[in-house]
Design a protein around this motif. Structure first.
Motif, PDB file in Angstrom:
ATOM      1  N   THR A  13       0.866  -1.181   0.000  1.00 44.99           N
ATOM      2  CA  THR A  13       0.000   0.000   0.000  1.00 44.99           C
ATOM      3  C   THR A  13       0.899   1.227   0.000  1.00 44.99           C
ATOM      4  OG1 THR A  13      -1.701  -1.190   1.260  1.00 44.99           O
ATOM      5  CG2 THR A  13      -1.855   1.209   1.196  1.00 44.99           C
ATOM      6  N   THR A  55       1.706   5.269  -0.186  1.00 49.62           N
ATOM      7  CA  THR A  55       1.179   6.603   0.105  1.00 49.62           C
ATOM      8  C   THR A  55       2.291   7.640  -0.012  1.00 49.62           C
ATOM      9  OG1 THR A  55       1.546   6.264   2.481  1.00 49.62           O
ATOM     10  CG2 THR A  55      -0.661   5.795   1.627  1.00 49.62           C
ATOM     11  N   GLU A  87      -1.706  11.095   0.772  1.00 48.01           N
ATOM     12  CA  GLU A  87      -2.303  10.760  -0.529  1.00 48.01           C
ATOM     13  C   GLU A  87      -1.976   9.317  -0.933  1.00 48.01           C
ATOM     14  OE1 GLU A  87      -1.376  11.856  -5.227  1.00 48.01           O
ATOM     15  OE2 GLU A  87      -0.499  13.046  -3.609  1.00 48.01           O
ATOM     16  N   ASN A  88      -2.986   8.573  -1.361  1.00 45.97           N
ATOM     17  CA  ASN A  88      -2.752   7.250  -1.933  1.00 45.97           C
ATOM     18  C   ASN A  88      -2.122   7.408  -3.314  1.00 45.97           C
ATOM     19  OD1 ASN A  88      -3.890   5.885   0.233  1.00 45.97           O
ATOM     20  ND2 ASN A  88      -5.931   5.892  -0.655  1.00 45.97           N
ATOM     21  N   THR A  91      -1.699   6.190  -6.769  1.00 49.20           N
ATOM     22  CA  THR A  91      -2.360   5.285  -7.714  1.00 49.20           C
ATOM     23  C   THR A  91      -1.591   5.143  -9.020  1.00 49.20           C
ATOM     24  OG1 THR A  91      -3.690   7.113  -8.615  1.00 49.20           O
ATOM     25  CG2 THR A  91      -4.618   5.872  -6.763  1.00 49.20           C
ATOM     26  N   ASP A 123      -5.953   1.964  -6.508  1.00 56.29           N
ATOM     27  CA  ASP A 123      -6.476   2.551  -5.275  1.00 56.29           C
ATOM     28  C   ASP A 123      -5.358   2.768  -4.254  1.00 56.29           C
ATOM     29  OD1 ASP A 123      -5.879  -0.024  -4.596  1.00 56.29           O
ATOM     30  OD2 ASP A 123      -7.857  -0.546  -3.794  1.00 56.29           O
ATOM     31  N   GLY A 124      -4.103   2.715  -4.747  1.00 54.45           N
ATOM     32  CA  GLY A 124      -2.961   2.850  -3.866  1.00 54.45           C
ATOM     33  C   GLY A 124      -2.380   1.524  -3.430  1.00 54.45           C
ATOM     34  N   THR A 125      -3.028   0.413  -3.827  1.00 53.99           N
ATOM     35  CA  THR A 125      -2.508  -0.905  -3.479  1.00 53.99           C
ATOM     36  C   THR A 125      -1.976  -1.603  -4.728  1.00 53.99           C
ATOM     37  OG1 THR A 125      -4.646  -2.047  -3.763  1.00 53.99           O
ATOM     38  CG2 THR A 125      -4.135  -1.132  -1.584  1.00 53.99           C
TER      39      THR A 125
END
Length: 258
Positions: free
Chosen positions: A58, A60, A64-65, A67, A95-97
Motif C-alpha cells: 500500500t 502513500t 495521498e494514496n 495510484t 487505489d494505492g494498493t
C-alpha cells in the motif's frame, strides 16, 4: 480627500491579499517538502510449501494514496541465497494498493523486498516469510556455503552495519561497447540512505586490470553510473559504499557480457 482615502484602502486590501496568497503558497510548498513516500508491505508470516499467497504493497505519499507508481516489483530469495532471487511484478489496483501472488516449492526462510518507485523517490521495505518448518536440508546449506567461499561472495545484507541494506539491480543482455547503467539502491533502517559515496569496481575474470567508476545519486538512495565493457566474458562487479558516519560496506556480483 475621500478619493485619497479610498485609494489608500484599496492598496492596503491588495497588500493583505498578496500576503495571504504568499503565505498559502509557502504553506503548500512546506507540506510538499514534508511529504514522504511510504509503503506498507503486507505478507503472511508463515505459509505452507506450495501454498499461494498474496503480496500487497500500500503506497502513500504524505496523506495521498499513490495510484500511479512508476514501479512496484517484489524481489524474493531464500535467506542466504540472494544471488538466486527472482522478481514478481505487481498489479496496480488503482487505489494505492499493488498486489501479486507467489508460492514456495520447499521449506525454508525467505526474504523479500517491495521495490517501489514513485514521485521521483525509491523505497524498498523488507519482509520475511517462514515456509513450512523453516528448515532446509543440511546438504543444501553446506553446498551453498562452499560455493560462497569459492566465489568470494560477500552478502552484505546479512553483515556488518545494523539496519543497512544494499540492492544492486543486476543488468542483463549486455553487449560489448554498450552503455550500461549500474544501479544500486541503499537503505538504512528502511529509509533511503542519502549522500553516500558509491563506487563500482569492475574487472574481467582472470584479468589484473580493475576499473573504477563513481556513481551519482539520481534519486534519494539511488546511485547510478554508466560503464562500457571492452570485451566479452564474465565480469566481477564490486559495489563499494561509504559515508561520513564511518560506514564501509561492499558487495560482489558477476555479470556476463556477450
Amino acid at each position: 480627500m475621500k478619493k485619497l482615502i479610498w485609494m489608500a484602502l484599496f492598496f492596503v486590501l491588495l497588500f493583505l491579499v498578496a500576503c495571504g496568497s504568499e503565505e498559502n503558497a509557502d504553506q503548500a510548498e512546506s507540506e510538499e517538502e514534508l511529504a514522504t513516500l511510504d509503503v506498507d508491505f503486507s505478507v503472511p508470516e508463515t505459509v505452507d510449501a506450495e501454498e499461494t499467497i498474496e503480496l500487497k504493497a500500500t503506497v502513500t505519499y504524505g496523506e495521498e494514496n499513490v495510484t500511479d507508481a512508476d514501479e512496484v516489483v517484489f524481489e524474493i530469495w531464500e535467506k542466504g541465497k540472494e544471488d538466486d532471487s527472482w522478481e514478481v511484478k505487481s498489479i496496480n489496483n488503482e487505489d494505492g494498493t499493488y498486489t501479486a501472488e507467489t508460492s514456495f516449492d520447499q521449506d525454508g526462510v525467505y526474504e523479500m523486498y517491495a521495490h517501489t518507485t514513485a514521485k521521483g523517490l525509491h523505497t524498498m521495505p523488507k519482509k520475511e516469510v517462514t515456509v513450512g518448518s523453516g528448515e532446509t536440508s543440511k546438504e543444501e546449506e553446506s553446498d551453498h556455503e562452499a560455493t560462497d567461499q569459492e566465489e568470494g561472495h560477500d552478502h552484505s545484507h546479512d553483515a556488518a552495519a545494523d539496519g543497512f541494506s544494499m540492492h544492486f539491480a543486476m543488468p542483463t543482455g549486455l553487449e560489448v561497447a554498450q552503455d550500461v547503467k549500474l544501479v544500486t539502491h541503499l537503505q538504512m533502517d528502511e529509509e533511503a540512505m542519502e549522500e553516500a559515496s558509491v563506487r563500482y569496481e569492475l574487472w574481467l575474470d582472470g584479468a589484473e586490470k580493475h576499473s573504477w567508476v563513481d556513481a551519482e545519486e539520481s534519486n534519494p538512495g539511488e546511485y547510478i553510473a554508466t560503464h562500457q565493457f571492452d570485451g566479452k566474458g564474465t565480469y566481477h562487479v564490486v559495489v563499494h559504499v561509504e559515508n561520513e558516519d564511518g560506514l564501509h560496506e561492499h558487495e560482489e556480483h558477476e555479470i556476463e557480457v556477450k
